[in-house]
Enzyme design. Structure first.
Site, PDB file in Angstrom:
ATOM      1  N   LYS A  72       0.853  -1.191   0.000  1.00 59.16           N
ATOM      2  CA  LYS A  72       0.000   0.000   0.000  1.00 59.16           C
ATOM      3  C   LYS A  72       0.885   1.236   0.000  1.00 59.16           C
ATOM      4  CE  LYS A  72      -3.857   1.915   2.739  1.00 59.16           C
ATOM      5  NZ  LYS A  72      -4.728   1.643   3.917  1.00 59.16           N
ATOM      6  N   SER A  84      -9.537   2.112   2.668  1.00 60.40           N
ATOM      7  CA  SER A  84      -8.326   2.763   2.155  1.00 60.40           C
ATOM      8  C   SER A  84      -7.332   1.779   1.553  1.00 60.40           C
ATOM      9  CB  SER A  84      -7.648   3.589   3.251  1.00 60.40           C
ATOM     10  OG  SER A  84      -7.118   2.789   4.272  1.00 60.40           O
ATOM     11  N   SER A 130     -10.254  -0.812   7.155  1.00 61.24           N
ATOM     12  CA  SER A 130      -9.603  -0.595   5.867  1.00 61.24           C
ATOM     13  C   SER A 130      -8.759  -1.757   5.362  1.00 61.24           C
ATOM     14  CB  SER A 130      -8.760   0.688   5.897  1.00 61.24           C
ATOM     15  OG  SER A 130      -9.605   1.792   5.680  1.00 61.24           O
TER      16      SER A 130
END
Length: 543
Positions: free
Chosen positions: A127, A207, A231
């Site tokens: 990420k 997210s 998330s």
């Protein structure tokens, strides 16, 4: 105890594919080819029999050990797949120019018999809020799009030491969805909008949207996400993959763009529980022991993934239905409970207490923590040096407002009480107490092994003007308590995946992963995405 138990689980789960060959639900349906995706060995460059959708890390390592597969072949196959397929979903921000060099180094170690562990040679996406010294780390914001950080996040150091191939960075919701009051998940000014691989006009949730969508589309074997509240587990559920939010503190947050040190944790997303467990062993620092094989010689595997459901027999699971997620999801939970009962589990309905109070207190506490923690992070990077400067940057850059204009959460955080303020301290103390009691008391009252709930509603249509439709309370108790949670594919509402969220007590990650392997095996709910342009909305999503 935690390190030893992770060792036992990782070694045991590594044997699971040998016990579950041909298990239902784990093969891509031949009648549903992946539009635009390379499929044949000639197209992927992989040996016959290696299907990126279904292969597990233990299977890949067995081939590498035999010399019938190299990390270079595997990494090239994922790079080709990204090139061919990612334009549909926009999940991968960038690939690392060093990836093939890392793969070649892994191949040398495998030839010499010096492989470093179960992730040696395995391609992993990160990420884009996880610091890497050799690639930008932006949290989706143009404010951080300049020079890379000076050093890797600690978890990246663990992955590199384990021999993992850092394949690249995944798109994410800008600032981990902690900027605007009505954000659109999967959108960032740096990366644009990520799409759900199952239905492309639907949202990927949360997210860690790019990480989950990339794994669902088989653009990497594993991806790393982060969670403050939902998330990891919501994107996992909504994209039909496995996502593990570890107990707070088991995975280092050093070098990860923060929201709150009281709740933030990184964790793995993968297509299989076994891959999730092996990656967690690396992230939590237990990979060396997990790779020795000593636990497997001790007969630690108890059959959680053996066909016939032996691993669920006698387990007690509390079902928290959450009818607010709609009748389609509730009907799926009814079917899921019936399948678990048929495998020998005892499923009782529960309703964890204190949820209204948790919802009332969590957001104000996060505002204070975000101001403290983002100021500390920004001070370590080039660009805006604190939250006030970040707010000014967004006002001055129109590209930061192309999907949604607001930064109300930034502005509220700037005005929030300091974390030294007695009002804040009282909020966080009450949050910690009530969230832990909500799980502990429910599990004790019903003698449970885990609490289960839907991880997500069917994916909503992505719409910058409307923003997300994501009031999903199931993740909150474990997120606020710092307890582990795990999303496993449960089934579909039409074309849209829904996950089953499992949660348990503090540091019970090993037991939860073991239970998750049994649930995964019993439900067999995974199927490959078809990249449909659109699909009819479920009744529960029509507005």
């Amino acid at each position: 105890m935690m390190k030893r138990s992770v060792t036992l689980l990782a070694a045991a789960l590594a044997l699971a594919p040998l016990l579950t060959a041909g298990a239902p639900g784990r093969s891509a349906p031949a009648a549903a080819p992946h539009a635009g995706a390379p499929a044949s060995p000639a197209e992927t460059g992989l040996p016959r029999g290696v299907d990126l959708d279904t292969v597990t890390i233990p299977e890949l390592q067995a081939r590498m050990k035999r010399g019938s597969l190299t990390s270079t072949q595997l990494t090239r196959a994922y790079l080709r797949r990204i090139e061919a397929l990612d334009p549909k979903i926009n999940a991968v921000l960038r690939v690392s120019p060093a990836a093939l060099g890392q793969a070649a180094a892994s191949d040398t170690r495998h030839r010499l018999g010096k492989e470093r562990g179960p992730l040696d040679g395995i391609p992993v996406l990160l990420k884009d809020n996880v610091n890497t010294r050799d690639m930008p780390t932006t949290a989706g914001s143009l404010a951080l799009a300049g020079s890379p950080p000076d050093r890797d996040a600690e978890l990246v150091g663990r992955l590199r030491a384990a021999g993992a191939v850092i394949l690249g960075k995944a798109n994410m919701s800008e600032w981990a969805n902690f900027r605007a009051a009505k954000p659109t998940s999967g959108w960032s000014a740096v990366g644009g909008q990520t799409h759900n691989p199952y239905v492309l006009d639907r949202n990927p949730c949360g997210s860690s949207s790019g990480s989950a969508a990339a794994v669902a589309a088989s653009l990497a074997q594993v991806a790393i996400g982060t969670e403050t509240d939902g998330s990891i587990v919501c994107p996992a559920g909504m994209n039909g993959v496995v996502g593990h939010k570890p107990s707070l503190g088991l995975v280092s947050g050093s070098g990860v763009v923060p929201i709150s040190a009281e709740q933030d944790t990184a964790g793995p997303l993968a297509r299989h529980v076994v891959d999730t467990a092996l990656t967690f062993a690396v992230l939590s620092g237990d990979e060396a022991a997990a790779w020795t094989g000593e636990a497997s010689r001790g007969g630690a595997w108890t059959g959680e993934a053996v066909p016939g459901g032996a691993g669920l027999r006698g387990k007690r699971i509390g079902l928290w239905r959450l009818p607010s997620l709609g009748p389609d999801v509730d009907a799926l939970m009814t079917r899921t409970a019936a399948r678990l009962r048929a495998a020998g589990a005892q499923v009782v309905e529960v309703s964890p207490p204190y949820q209204d109070r948790l919802a009332e207190l969590e957001f104000p506490a996060l505002l204070s923590e975000f101001h403290r923690d983002i100021d500390a992070y920004l001070a370590s990077r080039e660009g805006p040096r604190d939250l006030a400067a970040l707010i000014a940057f967004n006002r001055a850059h129109p590209a930061e407002r192309t999907c949604f204009a607001g930064q109300e959460l930034f502005e509220q955080a700037l005005a929030a009480p300091s974390t030294t303020d007695p009002r804040y301290r009282a909020m966080r103390a009450e949050l910690k107490d009530l969230s832990r009691r909500s799980i502990d008391e429910t599990m004790a009252a019903h003698d449970l092994d885990a609490i289960a709930s839907p991880a997500n509603p069917p994916a909503w249509t992505t719409d910058c003007a409307r923003g997300d439709n994501d009031v999903i309370p199931s993740s909150t108790p474990a997120a606020v308590a710092g307890y582990p949670s795990l999303s496993v594919p449960a089934g579909f509402v039409g074309e849209l995946p829904v996950g089953l969220l499992l949660m348990a007590g503090d540091r019970q990650d090993t037991a939860l992963l073991s239970l998750g392997a049994a649930v995964e095996q019993r439900l067999g709910a995974w199927r490959a995405p078809r990249y449909l342009p659109s699909a009819p909305s479920p009744l529960s999503d029509r507005r």
